[in-house]
Design an enzyme around this catalytic site. Sequence first.
Site, PDB file in Angstrom:
ATOM      1  N   ASN A 181       0.825  -1.215   0.000  1.00  0.00           N
ATOM      2  CA  ASN A 181       0.000   0.000   0.000  1.00  0.00           C
ATOM      3  C   ASN A 181       0.863   1.272   0.000  1.00  0.00           C
ATOM      4  O   ASN A 181       0.341   2.371   0.172  1.00  0.00           O
ATOM      5  CB  ASN A 181      -0.901   0.040   1.235  1.00  0.00           C
ATOM      6  N   HIS A 235     -14.442  -1.332   5.962  1.00  0.00           N
ATOM      7  CA  HIS A 235     -13.344  -2.105   6.531  1.00  0.00           C
ATOM      8  C   HIS A 235     -13.748  -2.767   7.859  1.00  0.00           C
ATOM      9  O   HIS A 235     -14.549  -2.239   8.622  1.00  0.00           O
ATOM     10  CB  HIS A 235     -12.170  -1.145   6.794  1.00  0.00           C
ATOM     11  N   ASP A 262     -13.939   7.146   5.753  1.00  0.00           N
ATOM     12  CA  ASP A 262     -12.648   6.509   6.025  1.00  0.00           C
ATOM     13  C   ASP A 262     -11.847   6.644   4.732  1.00  0.00           C
ATOM     14  O   ASP A 262     -12.158   6.014   3.726  1.00  0.00           O
ATOM     15  CB  ASP A 262     -12.879   5.038   6.398  1.00  0.00           C
ATOM     16  N   GLU A 295     -16.215   4.792   2.513  1.00  0.00           N
ATOM     17  CA  GLU A 295     -14.764   4.948   2.323  1.00  0.00           C
ATOM     18  C   GLU A 295     -14.486   5.798   1.093  1.00  0.00           C
ATOM     19  O   GLU A 295     -15.193   5.669   0.080  1.00  0.00           O
ATOM     20  CB  GLU A 295     -14.104   3.572   2.157  1.00  0.00           C
ATOM     21  N   LYS A 335      -0.308   3.876   4.615  1.00  0.00           N
ATOM     22  CA  LYS A 335      -0.403   3.485   3.210  1.00  0.00           C
ATOM     23  C   LYS A 335       0.385   4.496   2.370  1.00  0.00           C
ATOM     24  O   LYS A 335       1.601   4.430   2.373  1.00  0.00           O
ATOM     25  CB  LYS A 335      -1.869   3.336   2.839  1.00  0.00           C
ATOM     26  N   HIS A 394      -7.349   4.929   1.889  1.00  0.00           N
ATOM     27  CA  HIS A 394      -6.694   4.694   0.594  1.00  0.00           C
ATOM     28  C   HIS A 394      -6.755   5.898  -0.353  1.00  0.00           C
ATOM     29  O   HIS A 394      -6.173   5.859  -1.425  1.00  0.00           O
ATOM     30  CB  HIS A 394      -7.286   3.448  -0.073  1.00  0.00           C
ATOM     31  N   SER A 451     -10.994  -0.396   0.063  1.00  0.00           N
ATOM     32  CA  SER A 451      -9.682  -1.029   0.221  1.00  0.00           C
ATOM     33  C   SER A 451      -9.478  -2.257  -0.652  1.00  0.00           C
ATOM     34  O   SER A 451      -8.360  -2.530  -1.077  1.00  0.00           O
ATOM     35  CB  SER A 451      -9.455  -1.397   1.685  1.00  0.00           C
TER      36      SER A 451
END
Length: 390
Positions: free
Chosen positions: A46, A132, A203, A174, A238, A206, A178
């Site tokens: 990541n 997640h 969230d 998100e 990440k 990423h 992910s």
Amino acid sequence: MSFERLAQSLNQKHQAGYLRQRRTVEYEKDAIICVEGQHYLNFASNDYLGMRQQPEVLQAWVEGLAAYGGGSGASPLVTGYSQAHQALETYLAERLNREAVLLFNSGFSANQAVCQALFSEPGLILADKLMHASFLDGAMACEAQLRRFRHNDMSHLASLLAGIQNADCLVASEGIFSMDGDAAPVESLVALCEQQQAWLMLDDAHGFGVLGENGLGSAEHYGLSQQQVPVLMGTFGKAIGTAGAFVAGSRELIEYLVNHARHYIYSTALPPAQAVATLASLRLIASGSERQQLQANIAHFRSLANQAGLLLTDSQSAIQPVIVGDPHKALALSNGLKERGIWVAAIRYPTVPKHTDRLRITLSAQHSERDIQALVDGLILAREALPQCN
Ligand code: PMP
């Protein structure tokens, strides 16, 4: 005391193709990973921008260690909160246009803390189906009722929102998912939450570091204000290349977390040197060209993979899944790639829903065109060894 039950369960997992095993990494640099004496091109990290090894970031770690020592020495409310932590929080709050920011030791604990602290009393959490595990675990453990809406399905969310009455409601999604790499329909989420007066939490594990003019993630990319996304979470492990996480929002939210989030109050603060290095990495990302290189690599991979007839999803991010749908096949493909010197993780149930077992390819700014060509060639050859795969 025997662990017979545990052994049986592990054996069942093994038979079903779901046993997880760790591998010790012996060396990792410039998108090369060495495991058990073998070198591979790494398409499983990541570290999307290669920040883990950037000399300026490593130098900041060293300077942070010299200034503050190895660890923080205590939890933040005792003596663990240093000027290094404060500088990072202030930088993030200013750049993200938030009133305040709070650092956490990991994204896992930040997600759990938000659920636990905001919902010590009953309420409602509406979470995207693909959120997640750290968020879902937190949501199940708190006093709120958890309901999940179909992935990115705004009419499903709207129907769940329509039923709420007088309850605190947190809607969670998100920035970039992910395991699928696709983006949430952020503007629709904002509009629905505004209509129903629900709090929106994003969230951005990423998206943070990768998206936005300065790499500040989805909030910067879409121009999302504190009002629109009152709970913004991002991680440093990440694209930023260090570790830890933050929650950004109003002064009340952050003060409330300081007073109620058990993951914050009762855990040793992250090492100050880590905060120094994280800040250096954020500054470097804002001024550097790594994000453009990553975007070029994503476009290059997708074009080569399309030409080769590989079935991709519509992810435009560094996360490019190849859905296989069977855990044994996903493992076989991953092993086939390893035989060709390429490391790609097979992601299986329960990390992803059953029958969506996959290869999770992650691209980095560090990959060269040759690396990406080698990946696509490897995928074709590994697929040919498994004719029933797409
Ligand atoms: N949220 C998402 C979407 C993630 O992918 C991850 C890490 N896999 C986390 C939270 C947890 O972050 P951390 O690794 O910092 O604990």
